[in-house]
Structures are given as C-alpha cells and as structure tokens.
Design an enzyme around this catalytic site. Sequence first.
Site, mmCIF file in Angstrom:
data_model
loop_
_atom_site.group_PDB
_atom_site.id
_atom_site.type_symbol
_atom_site.label_atom_id
_atom_site.label_comp_id
_atom_site.label_asym_id
_atom_site.label_seq_id
_atom_site.Cartn_x
_atom_site.Cartn_y
_atom_site.Cartn_z
ATOM 1 N N ASP A 6 -16.758 -6.092 -47.510
ATOM 2 C CA ASP A 6 -17.965 -6.026 -48.345
ATOM 3 C C ASP A 6 -17.932 -7.264 -49.253
ATOM 4 O OD1 ASP A 6 -20.287 -4.987 -49.676
ATOM 5 O OD2 ASP A 6 -19.020 -4.168 -51.256
ATOM 6 N N SER A 7 -19.038 -7.499 -49.956
ATOM 7 C CA SER A 7 -19.049 -8.584 -50.939
ATOM 8 C C SER A 7 -18.081 -8.298 -52.082
ATOM 9 C CB SER A 7 -20.455 -8.721 -51.526
ATOM 10 O OG SER A 7 -20.806 -7.517 -52.190
ATOM 11 N N CYS A 69 -21.152 -3.066 -45.783
ATOM 12 C CA CYS A 69 -22.102 -3.757 -46.650
ATOM 13 C C CYS A 69 -23.432 -3.816 -45.915
ATOM 14 C CB CYS A 69 -21.584 -5.171 -46.926
ATOM 15 S SG CYS A 69 -22.720 -6.210 -47.854
ATOM 16 N N GLU A 148 -19.269 -3.432 -59.967
ATOM 17 C CA GLU A 148 -18.199 -4.442 -59.975
ATOM 18 C C GLU A 148 -17.430 -4.390 -61.298
ATOM 19 O OE1 GLU A 148 -16.930 -6.661 -57.634
ATOM 20 O OE2 GLU A 148 -18.190 -5.570 -56.234
ATOM 21 N N CYS A 180 -27.137 0.460 -50.228
ATOM 22 C CA CYS A 180 -26.124 -0.511 -50.655
ATOM 23 C C CYS A 180 -24.865 0.288 -50.955
ATOM 24 C CB CYS A 180 -26.597 -1.245 -51.909
ATOM 25 S SG CYS A 180 -25.323 -2.271 -52.678
ATOM 26 N N HIS A 182 -22.360 -0.208 -52.826
ATOM 27 C CA HIS A 182 -21.961 -0.101 -54.236
ATOM 28 C C HIS A 182 -22.545 1.169 -54.882
ATOM 29 C CE1 HIS A 182 -20.791 -4.348 -53.930
ATOM 30 N NE2 HIS A 182 -20.268 -4.266 -55.127
HETATM 31 N N1 DGL Z 1 -22.475 -3.665 -51.172
HETATM 32 C C1 DGL Z 1 -23.439 -4.509 -50.600
HETATM 33 C C2 DGL Z 1 -24.463 -3.800 -49.768
HETATM 34 O O1 DGL Z 1 -24.169 -2.744 -49.234
HETATM 35 C C3 DGL Z 1 -23.919 -5.756 -51.270
HETATM 36 C C4 DGL Z 1 -23.992 -5.892 -52.735
HETATM 37 C C5 DGL Z 1 -24.167 -7.330 -53.154
HETATM 38 O O2 DGL Z 1 -23.198 -8.077 -53.031
HETATM 39 O O3 DGL Z 1 -25.263 -7.716 -53.565
HETATM 40 O O4 DGL Z 1 -25.553 -4.264 -49.583
#
Ligand code: DGL
Length: 259
Positions: A6-7, A69, A148, A180, A182
């Site tokens: 993931d990011s 992600c 984050e 997302c 996150h």
């Molecule tokens: N967790 C990521 C997603 O599912 C990306 C969040 C990001 O880096 O902007 O899209």
Amino acid sequence: MIGVFDSGVGGLSVLAEIRRELPSADLLYFADQGRAPYGVRTLEEVAAMSGEVSQWLLDRGADVITIACNTASAAALHQLRARHPDVPFVGMEPAVKPAALNTTSGIIGVVATAATFQGELFASVVQRHASGATVLTTACPTWVELVEWGEIDGPQARGQIEQCLAALLEGGADTLVLGCTHFSFLVPLIEDVAGPDVAIVDPGPAVARQVRRVVGDTDGGARLILASSGDPDLLRERAGQLAGIEATEPVLACVWNGG
Ligand code: DGL
C-alpha cells in the site's frame, strides 16, 4: 511468501484479514510511506511506483502479490498482471456490487481517493454492478492523513469525517462503500457519524478470502516482515496501534534509487 503493499499503513487492514485467513502464511508488507499519499498523484505516477514496489517484493521472494490499495489497483493492476504473467496479483476494487445489493434507498455513497475515482476500474465497476442505483462519490484525502498519523478518534478526526460524509448522507445514501484501505481504521467513527441506518461495506475480508483461494491452504512459518520507504519505526508503531500487528523481524527500510 505473500507480498502485500500500500502507499502507507492503510493496507495493514487487509494484512490483518489475510493473517486471519492464513495464520501460518509468510507475509511481507511494504508501505511506500516515503512517497505517500498515492491518491493525489496521477494514475501514471502511481502505476510507475506500484511497478517498483512489486519488483521489490518479487526480488525478496514474494510469489503472490496483494495490492492492498484501491488507488494502486486502479492505476496498475492490469499492467502488473501483463508484465508478470506468472505471478498472481490480487487487487482491490470498490465494493459497489455488494452495496448495490444492500441498498434500499437506491443511493450508494463511495468514499475513496481522487485517483481511484479517475481510474477506468471505478467506472466499469459502477456500470457493471450499480447501473440501477445512484452512486454518490466523495474523495477524502484528509482521512488518509489522519490514519497515517494514527489519529483515528478525537474531535479532529470526527470533524473531517463529518465534513466528507455530509453530502453523501444528505443525498440519501443508506450504504457506504469504503474505497480506500486506510478508511477501515476509521470505521468506529464513520459508523458513529453516519448513524445506525447506514450500512458500511469494507471489502478487506473478501479480498483476504480471495488471497486464500489463490494461494490455497499454505503452510508457512508465520513470518511477518514489514518494510517502509519512510520511517520504519513509525510503521512498526502504527502496525501495533492500528492493527495489533507485530512483525517477527526488524522492520526493513527501503531507500528508492538506493536499493
Ligand atoms: N490506501 C490507499 C487506497 O486504498 C491509498 C491512500 C493514499 O495513499 O492516498 O486507495
């Protein structure tokens, strides 16, 4: 070894589900925190970064890759499958299909990153599975930052969630898709703000089941390795705080262009 990336820390929500499905599997998780967030970048940039991260995981022994992600899946899943035909890739897509089956108001809300909404994948998922419903979308980049920084409760997080959900709730959405990874860590607050009449659809558990279907009932040594292109100590701390995850080895640091 199952590679997961993931990011940043969002994909830890998927990692935790994979671990539940496959407790003895060896897992290598990469958080590209040195280049996060992905969601405000162009799809081309995210595709290039996803290619580098995938290669990094393959070079360290991953034989299956889970793109934990939505943004990276939207930008790179097809390319990566074409580039590595022998490697199974499991990606994320906004769970519009179960949402369309669940809604009674006929209105679905989707929260994700701006890049995910720009990808062809999102348009095709809506067209295939929700053509009879109204789909309202909101990009919520501040939610990624909250997670984050580990700010998953408190007044600031609540304020950001209220702000992003306002239009969807006023628009009559009775089902909310988390597009997302996150955002899974914000579910208690999202539920609180949205109220009991709004269902929340998180695709994490379904993706973990798909990973299990792909790899079979693997018998590994339950190694869990975390790696970051940002601050490894921060990743270790967040993994514990957000997902109750403790690595079995010291967290690896990756410096791009430096190996
Ligand atoms: N967790 C990521 C997603 O599912 C990306 C969040 C990001 O880096 O902007 O899209």
